[in-house]
Write a protein that holds these residues in place. Structure first.
Motif, PDB file in Angstrom:
ATOM      1  N   GLU A   3       3.381  63.998   8.004  1.00  0.00           N
ATOM      2  CA  GLU A   3       2.178  63.485   8.638  1.00  0.00           C
ATOM      3  C   GLU A   3       1.778  64.293   9.862  1.00  0.00           C
ATOM      4  OE1 GLU A   3       2.853  59.414   9.502  1.00  0.00           O
ATOM      5  OE2 GLU A   3       2.999  58.809   7.394  1.00  0.00           O
ATOM      6  N   ALA A   4       2.734  64.965  10.519  1.00  0.00           N
ATOM      7  CA  ALA A   4       2.435  65.702  11.743  1.00  0.00           C
ATOM      8  C   ALA A   4       1.964  67.123  11.478  1.00  0.00           C
ATOM      9  CB  ALA A   4       3.666  65.733  12.643  1.00  0.00           C
ATOM     10  N   ARG A   5       2.269  67.649  10.331  1.00  0.00           N
ATOM     11  CA  ARG A   5       1.921  69.046  10.041  1.00  0.00           C
ATOM     12  C   ARG A   5       0.418  69.254  10.170  1.00  0.00           C
ATOM     13  NH1 ARG A   5       4.400  72.860   5.351  1.00  0.00           N
ATOM     14  NH2 ARG A   5       3.060  74.662   5.716  1.00  0.00           N
ATOM     15  N   GLY A   6       0.056  70.314  10.907  1.00  0.00           N
ATOM     16  CA  GLY A   6      -1.363  70.629  11.123  1.00  0.00           C
ATOM     17  C   GLY A   6      -1.950  69.986  12.353  1.00  0.00           C
ATOM     18  N   THR A   7      -1.236  69.043  12.972  1.00  0.00           N
ATOM     19  CA  THR A   7      -1.736  68.414  14.193  1.00  0.00           C
ATOM     20  C   THR A   7      -1.381  69.267  15.399  1.00  0.00           C
ATOM     21  OG1 THR A   7       0.263  67.089  14.515  1.00  0.00           O
ATOM     22  CG2 THR A   7      -1.517  66.118  13.193  1.00  0.00           C
ATOM     23  N   GLN A   8      -2.141  69.105  16.477  1.00  0.00           N
ATOM     24  CA  GLN A   8      -1.889  69.844  17.707  1.00  0.00           C
ATOM     25  C   GLN A   8      -1.299  68.907  18.754  1.00  0.00           C
ATOM     26  OE1 GLN A   8      -5.321  72.103  18.972  1.00  0.00           O
ATOM     27  NE2 GLN A   8      -5.342  73.335  17.094  1.00  0.00           N
ATOM     28  N   ALA A  44       0.364  73.333  20.886  1.00  0.00           N
ATOM     29  CA  ALA A  44       0.933  73.989  19.713  1.00  0.00           C
ATOM     30  C   ALA A  44       0.585  73.206  18.459  1.00  0.00           C
ATOM     31  CB  ALA A  44       2.445  74.108  19.847  1.00  0.00           C
ATOM     32  N   GLU A  45       0.389  73.927  17.383  1.00  0.00           N
ATOM     33  CA  GLU A  45       0.097  73.314  16.088  1.00  0.00           C
ATOM     34  C   GLU A  45       1.377  73.203  15.277  1.00  0.00           C
ATOM     35  OE1 GLU A  45      -2.319  74.647  12.147  1.00  0.00           O
ATOM     36  OE2 GLU A  45      -3.491  74.564  14.011  1.00  0.00           O
ATOM     37  N   VAL A  46       1.690  72.004  14.828  1.00  0.00           N
ATOM     38  CA  VAL A  46       2.904  71.770  14.056  1.00  0.00           C
ATOM     39  C   VAL A  46       2.777  72.437  12.687  1.00  0.00           C
ATOM     40  CG1 VAL A  46       4.429  70.035  13.051  1.00  0.00           C
ATOM     41  CG2 VAL A  46       3.333  69.605  15.264  1.00  0.00           C
ATOM     42  N   THR A  47       3.755  73.276  12.355  1.00  0.00           N
ATOM     43  CA  THR A  47       3.738  73.983  11.076  1.00  0.00           C
ATOM     44  C   THR A  47       4.785  73.474  10.103  1.00  0.00           C
ATOM     45  OG1 THR A  47       5.231  75.677  11.961  1.00  0.00           O
ATOM     46  CG2 THR A  47       2.851  76.087  12.137  1.00  0.00           C
ATOM     47  N   ASP A  48       5.807  72.782  10.618  1.00  0.00           N
ATOM     48  CA  ASP A  48       6.879  72.279   9.757  1.00  0.00           C
ATOM     49  C   ASP A  48       7.457  71.026  10.393  1.00  0.00           C
ATOM     50  OD1 ASP A  48       9.048  71.777   8.139  1.00  0.00           O
ATOM     51  OD2 ASP A  48       9.973  73.748   8.376  1.00  0.00           O
ATOM     52  N   ASP A  49       7.286  69.892   9.703  1.00  0.00           N
ATOM     53  CA  ASP A  49       7.869  68.632  10.185  1.00  0.00           C
ATOM     54  C   ASP A  49       8.790  68.030   9.129  1.00  0.00           C
ATOM     55  OD1 ASP A  49       6.025  67.873   8.292  1.00  0.00           O
ATOM     56  OD2 ASP A  49       5.117  66.284   9.493  1.00  0.00           O
ATOM     57  N   TRP A  55      11.015  69.964  14.773  1.00  0.00           N
ATOM     58  CA  TRP A  55       9.787  70.489  14.189  1.00  0.00           C
ATOM     59  C   TRP A  55       9.644  71.953  14.578  1.00  0.00           C
ATOM     60  CZ3 TRP A  55       5.724  66.223  15.890  1.00  0.00           C
ATOM     61  CH2 TRP A  55       5.934  65.061  15.114  1.00  0.00           C
ATOM     62  N   ARG A  56       8.755  72.631  13.865  1.00  0.00           N
ATOM     63  CA  ARG A  56       8.350  73.983  14.235  1.00  0.00           C
ATOM     64  C   ARG A  56       6.845  73.979  14.505  1.00  0.00           C
ATOM     65  NH1 ARG A  56      12.423  77.525  13.522  1.00  0.00           N
ATOM     66  NH2 ARG A  56      14.107  76.927  12.084  1.00  0.00           N
ATOM     67  N   ALA A  57       6.441  74.808  15.469  1.00  0.00           N
ATOM     68  CA  ALA A  57       5.027  74.820  15.852  1.00  0.00           C
ATOM     69  C   ALA A  57       4.647  76.202  16.376  1.00  0.00           C
ATOM     70  CB  ALA A  57       4.755  73.756  16.916  1.00  0.00           C
ATOM     71  N   ASP A  58       3.350  76.499  16.313  1.00  0.00           N
ATOM     72  CA  ASP A  58       2.802  77.753  16.835  1.00  0.00           C
ATOM     73  C   ASP A  58       1.901  77.459  18.026  1.00  0.00           C
ATOM     74  OD1 ASP A  58       3.937  79.457  14.903  1.00  0.00           O
ATOM     75  OD2 ASP A  58       2.318  79.012  13.485  1.00  0.00           O
ATOM     76  N   THR A  59       2.060  78.217  19.092  1.00  0.00           N
ATOM     77  CA  THR A  59       1.181  78.071  20.249  1.00  0.00           C
ATOM     78  C   THR A  59      -0.246  78.464  19.870  1.00  0.00           C
ATOM     79  OG1 THR A  59       2.969  78.552  21.794  1.00  0.00           O
ATOM     80  CG2 THR A  59       0.720  78.879  22.602  1.00  0.00           C
ATOM     81  N   VAL A  60      -1.187  77.609  20.216  1.00  0.00           N
ATOM     82  CA  VAL A  60      -2.595  77.938  19.990  1.00  0.00           C
ATOM     83  C   VAL A  60      -3.377  78.028  21.301  1.00  0.00           C
ATOM     84  CG1 VAL A  60      -2.663  76.988  17.656  1.00  0.00           C
ATOM     85  CG2 VAL A  60      -3.157  75.495  19.594  1.00  0.00           C
ATOM     86  N   ARG A  61      -2.824  77.446  22.377  1.00  0.00           N
ATOM     87  CA  ARG A  61      -3.500  77.512  23.672  1.00  0.00           C
ATOM     88  C   ARG A  61      -2.466  77.316  24.775  1.00  0.00           C
ATOM     89  NH1 ARG A  61      -6.767  73.984  22.654  1.00  0.00           N
ATOM     90  NH2 ARG A  61      -6.442  72.236  24.095  1.00  0.00           N
ATOM     91  N   VAL A  62      -2.585  78.085  25.840  1.00  0.00           N
ATOM     92  CA  VAL A  62      -1.659  77.988  26.963  1.00  0.00           C
ATOM     93  C   VAL A  62      -2.345  77.222  28.084  1.00  0.00           C
ATOM     94  CG1 VAL A  62      -0.281  79.267  28.640  1.00  0.00           C
ATOM     95  CG2 VAL A  62      -0.587  80.174  26.325  1.00  0.00           C
ATOM     96  N   LEU A  63      -1.772  76.080  28.438  1.00  0.00           N
ATOM     97  CA  LEU A  63      -2.353  75.252  29.504  1.00  0.00           C
ATOM     98  C   LEU A  63      -1.835  75.667  30.872  1.00  0.00           C
ATOM     99  CD1 LEU A  63      -2.131  71.720  27.815  1.00  0.00           C
ATOM    100  CD2 LEU A  63      -4.054  73.330  27.831  1.00  0.00           C
ATOM    101  N   GLN A  64      -0.558  75.913  30.969  1.00  0.00           N
ATOM    102  CA  GLN A  64       0.054  76.363  32.224  1.00  0.00           C
ATOM    103  C   GLN A  64       0.912  77.569  31.894  1.00  0.00           C
ATOM    104  OE1 GLN A  64       2.097  73.348  34.452  1.00  0.00           O
ATOM    105  NE2 GLN A  64       3.152  74.824  35.772  1.00  0.00           N
TER     106      GLN A  64
END
Length: 414
Positions: A3-8, A44-49, A55-64
């Protein structure tokens, strides 16, 4: 699950893991995040839950952002791109060079502590070259898509990414790289830049049933030349062979070295490290280099010809050691217990079987060259259980802008 895969999600990144992936937590769950730096807060966008524990995720935006973040040295791998379109192979390229080495130091020391119970610090030493860690690769493999496009794979994928630049490659490789060309009948392209002679562009196919015709090249290390197959293994960084030669020479305890012992160079390739030992201690050194690739062994025999006591053997290391243990008489056993063993195993490490065999041979000292800190630590724990202590450790940044790091360890029999 799923359910989390693809969410940010927003994640505070707290540490670095083996493999170059940063680590954070979300609601108590570990999340491995690519393209982040410890200390940052990212989206980060979840790529594997698929796992309950992480989980595994890819950074899509850096806030700090970390103060160690910089513009990626490879535009085609930048966080500004969609994760699936980022070129792989430069996963630390967004981190300043000094901090890359600090993160690698942390991975080594953490691996030693967790897997071997060894509390030991180390400095990851820089090699000569550009401060930003570009321009060092003398071997580059590019892949060919079904449509004939040439490029690297995307990170953690077999999808070919078209690129306009190869900043980690040596300048000579960048000039000849066929990035804008279409290829048929090949699934990869190798760029090879030897230290002597012209660079090569080589096509390769996974369907090829016969090994391509061997073509010899020459690599020069200091005043010494090594002959090898153009497709054969050689250290990738243009200064790596010299760095490891000197490091291995320094790692051998001369008070424990016996030139007449049955010294060994295991996983020896074309004889680089056997020659390092011979050059330090003289042409009367007795040393046998063992390598499973018969083409490399043929070259090793030629490269080590000036040492009367040098011998090049083709075979898997565990098979060779099994034969020695079975057939060695009392005199040879004595020469083995006085021996120095250099070993440079593959990324998976030497492993229990080889460690057990070496411990049974009981050499005076071992110099272990490792390209994976976890495999090294696992093997150090095995050696410790067999009576060998870690007496020296150095680390080298042979692969700038990647998570990979090389280590040279000295182990001495108690």
């Amino acid at each position: 699950m799923g359910e989390a895969r693809g969410t940010q999600v927003e994640i505070e990144v707290t540490g670095i893991a083996h493999g170059g992936i940063s680590v954070g937590r979300l609601d108590g769950r570990v999340v491995f995040v690519s393209d982040a730096i410890p200390g940052e807060t990212v989206v980060a966008e979840v790529t594997d839950d698929s796992k309950k524990s992480f989980w595994r995720a890819d950074t899509v935006r850096v806030l700090q952002a970390s103060p160690h973040r910089r513009d990626h040295v490879w535009a085609e791998a930048s966080v500004d791109r969609a994760p699936e379109d980022r070129a792989g192979g430069a996963e630390f390229g967004h981190i300043d060079s000094a901090h890359q080495r600090e993160l690698k130091r942390q991975v080594i020391t953490d691996s030693l502590q967790r897997m071997a119970g060894i509390d030991r610090d180390v400095v990851v030493e820089a090699l000569p070259g550009a401060e930003d860690g570009t321009g060092w690769r003398t071997r580059v493999r590019l892949h060919v898509s079904e449509s004939g496009v040439v490029g690297p794979y995307a990170a953690r994928s077999h999808r070919v990414i078209p690129v306009e630049s190869l900043p980690l490659a040596a300048a000579e490789a960048q000039v000849i790289a066929p990035l804008s060309e279409q290829f048929t009948g090949a699934d990869h392209i190798d760029l090879v830049v030897p230290s002597v002679g012209n660079p090569f562009v080589l096509q390769g196919s996974a369907d090829r049933k016969e090994r391509p015709k061997a073509q010899r090249i020459v690599e020069r290390v200091g005043d010494r030349e090594f002959r090898l197959d153009v497709r054969g293994f050689w250290q990738v960084h243009r200064d790596a062979a010299q760095t490891l030669t000197t490091a291995v020479q320094d790692a051998v305890d001369e008070n424990l070295f016996d030139p007449r012992a049955a010294n060994l160079d295991l996983y020896g390739g074309v004889g680089l490290l056997a020659a390092a030992v011979g050059d330090r201690f003289g042409n009367h050194v007795r040393i046998t280099t063992v390598e499973s690739d018969p083409h490399a062994t043929d070259h090793a025999a030629e490269n080590l010809a000036e040492w009367v006591g040098a011998n090049a053997v083709t075979g898997r290391v565990e098979h060779y050691l099994r034969g020695v243990l079975k057939d060695a008489g009392a005199a040879e056993r004595d020469r083995l217990t006085r021996a120095t063993v250099v070993l440079d195993p593959p990324r998976s490490g030497a492993g229990k079987q080889v460690v057990d065999q070496l411990a049974e041979l009981s050499p005076q000292q071992l110099v272990y060259v490792a390209c994976d800190p976890v495999a090294l630590s696992r093997d150090l724990a095995l050696f410790a259980g067999k009576g060998y202590d870690l007496t020296g450790l150095r680390a080298f940044d042979l692969f700038p802008n990647t998570h990979h790091v090389e280590a040279v360890a000295t182990l001495v029999r108690r």
